[in-house]
Design an enzyme around this catalytic site. Structure first.
Site, short mmCIF file in Angstrom:
data_model
loop_
_atom_site.label_atom_id
_atom_site.label_comp_id
_atom_site.label_asym_id
_atom_site.label_seq_id
_atom_site.Cartn_x
_atom_site.Cartn_y
_atom_site.Cartn_z
N ARG A 72 0.86 -1.80 0.38
CA ARG A 72 -0.18 0.04 -0.15
C ARG A 72 1.15 1.19 0.00
O ARG A 72 1.65 0.88 0.11
CB ARG A 72 -0.98 0.36 1.26
CG ARG A 72 -1.79 -1.42 1.26
CD ARG A 72 -2.69 -1.25 2.40
NE ARG A 72 -3.52 -2.08 2.76
CZ ARG A 72 -3.40 -3.45 3.40
NH1 ARG A 72 -1.70 -3.74 3.82
NH2 ARG A 72 -4.22 -3.69 3.91
N LYS A 108 -2.94 -0.71 8.37
CA LYS A 108 -3.83 -1.23 8.16
C LYS A 108 -4.24 -2.32 9.52
O LYS A 108 -5.76 -2.16 10.25
CB LYS A 108 -4.20 -1.63 7.68
CG LYS A 108 -5.61 -1.47 6.55
CD LYS A 108 -6.56 -1.48 5.56
CE LYS A 108 -8.07 -0.79 5.18
NZ LYS A 108 -7.93 -1.57 4.15
N HIS A 131 -2.36 2.07 -6.29
CA HIS A 131 -3.25 0.76 -5.55
C HIS A 131 -3.29 0.05 -7.04
O HIS A 131 -3.41 -1.73 -5.99
CB HIS A 131 -4.47 0.84 -5.74
CG HIS A 131 -5.22 0.48 -4.15
ND1 HIS A 131 -4.19 0.24 -3.03
CD2 HIS A 131 -5.68 -0.55 -4.04
CE1 HIS A 131 -4.44 -0.25 -2.35
NE2 HIS A 131 -5.27 -1.31 -3.01
N ARG A 177 -1.49 -2.79 -7.29
CA ARG A 177 -1.79 -4.33 -6.16
C ARG A 177 -2.55 -4.98 -6.54
O ARG A 177 -2.73 -6.12 -6.13
CB ARG A 177 -2.23 -3.34 -4.59
CG ARG A 177 -2.26 -4.31 -3.72
CD ARG A 177 -2.81 -3.35 -2.05
NE ARG A 177 -2.91 -4.25 -1.10
CZ ARG A 177 -2.73 -4.88 -0.10
NH1 ARG A 177 -1.08 -5.01 -0.29
NH2 ARG A 177 -3.67 -5.13 0.72
N HIS A 183 -3.39 -9.17 4.36
CA HIS A 183 -4.72 -9.58 4.76
C HIS A 183 -4.97 -10.65 5.41
O HIS A 183 -4.22 -11.57 6.26
CB HIS A 183 -5.40 -10.01 3.24
CG HIS A 183 -5.67 -8.56 2.38
ND1 HIS A 183 -6.10 -8.93 1.06
CD2 HIS A 183 -5.53 -7.69 2.80
CE1 HIS A 183 -5.77 -8.48 0.23
NE2 HIS A 183 -5.64 -6.98 1.64
N TYR A 242 -9.64 -8.17 -4.34
CA TYR A 242 -8.38 -7.87 -5.81
C TYR A 242 -7.97 -9.43 -6.60
O TYR A 242 -7.64 -9.03 -7.93
CB TYR A 242 -7.07 -7.98 -4.81
CG TYR A 242 -6.63 -7.12 -4.01
CD1 TYR A 242 -5.68 -6.22 -4.28
CD2 TYR A 242 -6.88 -6.84 -2.83
CE1 TYR A 242 -5.85 -4.75 -3.64
CE2 TYR A 242 -7.74 -6.02 -1.26
CZ TYR A 242 -6.35 -5.13 -2.16
OH TYR A 242 -6.58 -3.81 -1.03
#
Length: 408
Positions: free
Chosen positions: A256, A281, A351, A354, A377, A386
């Protein structure tokens, strides 16, 4: 430092009633921020004019002034006195960091938003960036309700005010963004109810606009486009070396923007060939293998493009004051080199790199767990977002129709 700036006239500045005790440290601070000797001299040179303004306004100590009050001493037309204006602005930042200036009284809005943010980080375990997004919505709602002028606004809060607030938000947001707004508003209302500031049950009145999984188009780029973007970065320029290293990190590891700019010098473990990535995050950290390509790009940037600085962040701005980059800098670099290379990339923002890495790994038969671990994640559902397939992927998955003579 003042003797170096004014070998013969430094006594003029060491004798100033209010600024004399701060100018030496201020000049050293400017040098640490990457300002040139000439620029520092021009700013300190205007200290006598600023001291005269203090005397005219009957300022007896800098501790009497807040940041806003000190900034009022900057000339309204900066073009006419740009060095004095620059002195006031930079001196304000320096004195604030030193704790010299008077802190203004905390407003009711600031107190409530601060309490809410502490609740989110300390009780709910939210990441600081996520808590910041929730706090921004809280400030927006309190401003909408004119909480400062009407302290009872929350106690009288009801469906009409909430509907008007969401309508105003819907006028500038899409369904996906409005869905996040509704979720944050429900969280805020539950907190206010627990604090006795708002009536119970208001959170149940907030409906979420429908957003369906997979309804948006895939954001993954063909890997050839990713490589073409990286190849088009001008690595002979200072900013090009820095931007190439950042974009390569995002493309290689699926980082990110906040993870790229959050890298510090000690995160690169050269002897073991690893890179430590902090995940703002989730609050976790990952150890990833340092590839030769990424390592070479980082070394090239550190040796030839990174300005000298006391900051430990890897990626810095190139203009004084030298500071670590903001997360938005990666998106700015992506859009800049996308235009420069004239590549047909429909999406904006870095982004999509990613997403591109996630799809590349999926096409190479990597498992969902491996892709999720690389992306940082916690939930497989986050990884699946994704991995939306494009039309070409679906065509390859289609079954061949039997020939007409083979049909029953």
């Amino acid at each position: 430092m003042l003797i170096d700036l004014f070998p013969r006239a430094h006594a003029r500045y060491t004798s100033l009633p209010l600024l004399s005790t701060h100018l030496e440290g201020f000049a050293r601070w400017l040098r640490e921020q990457g300002f040139s000797h000439a620029t520092i001299r021009q700013r300190v040179l205007r200290a006598r004019a600023l001291e005269a303004d203090f005397q005219r306004q009957d300022v007896r100590g800098l501790g009497e002034l807040s940041c806003a009050e000190l900034l009022r001493f900057a000339p309204p037309k900066a073009k006419d006195a740009k060095h004095l204006s620059a002195l006031v602005r930079s001196l304000t930042v320096y004195l604030e960091t030193q704790g010299v200036l008077r802190r203004p009284s905390v407003s009711r809005t600031q107190l409530l938003v601060g309490t809410y943010r502490d609740h989110l980080t300390q009780v709910r375990g939210y990441a600081h960036r996520t808590a910041g997004n929730h706090a921004a919505l809280a400030r927006e709602l309190l401003g909408f309700l004119r909480f400062e002028d009407n302290p009872d606004a929350l106690r009288t809060l009801g469906p009409p005010q909430l509907e008007a607030f969401l309508k105003a938000a819907a006028a500038r947001q899409g369904r996906a963004a409005l869905r996040n707004t509704a979720a944050r508003l429900r969280s805020l209302l539950r907190f206010l109810t627990g604090q006795g500031e708002a009536a119970a049950g208001l959170d149940a009145l907030i409906d979420t606009p429908p957003v369906y999984r997979g309804e948006t188009l895939p954001r993954a780029l063909p890997w050839e486009s990713v490589r073409a973007l990286l190849a088009g970065v001008d690595r002979a320029a200072t900013t090009g070396r820095r931007d190439y290293a950042m974009l390569l990190l995002a493309a290689t590891y699926g980082l990110r923007s906040s993870e790229v700019v959050g890298l510090r010098l000690e995160d690169f473990r050269w002897r073991s060939g690893e890179i430590r990535v902090r995940r703002p995050k989730t609050g976790d950290a990952s150890l990833l293998p340092l590839t030769d390509e990424v390592g070479a790009a980082i070394v090239d940037y550190l040796r030839n493009a990174r300005p000298a600085s006391v900051h430990r962040a890897v990626f810095l701005g190139i203009r004084p004051p030298i500071r670590p980059l903001a997360p938005s800098s990666l998106g700015t670099a992506f859009d800049k080199w996308k235009r420069h290379c004239e590549i047909d990339i429909p999406c904006s923002g870095a982004h999509c790199l990613r997403h591109s890495l996630a799809m590349r790994l999926l096409r190479r038969d990597a498992s969902l767990e491996v892709i999720g671990d690389l992306l940082g994640h916690r939930s497989p559902a986050s990884t699946c977002a994704y991995l939306r397939l494009s039309a070409d992927d679906l065509r390859e998955a289609a079954l061949e129709l039997p020939a007409e003579e083979e049909r029953p």
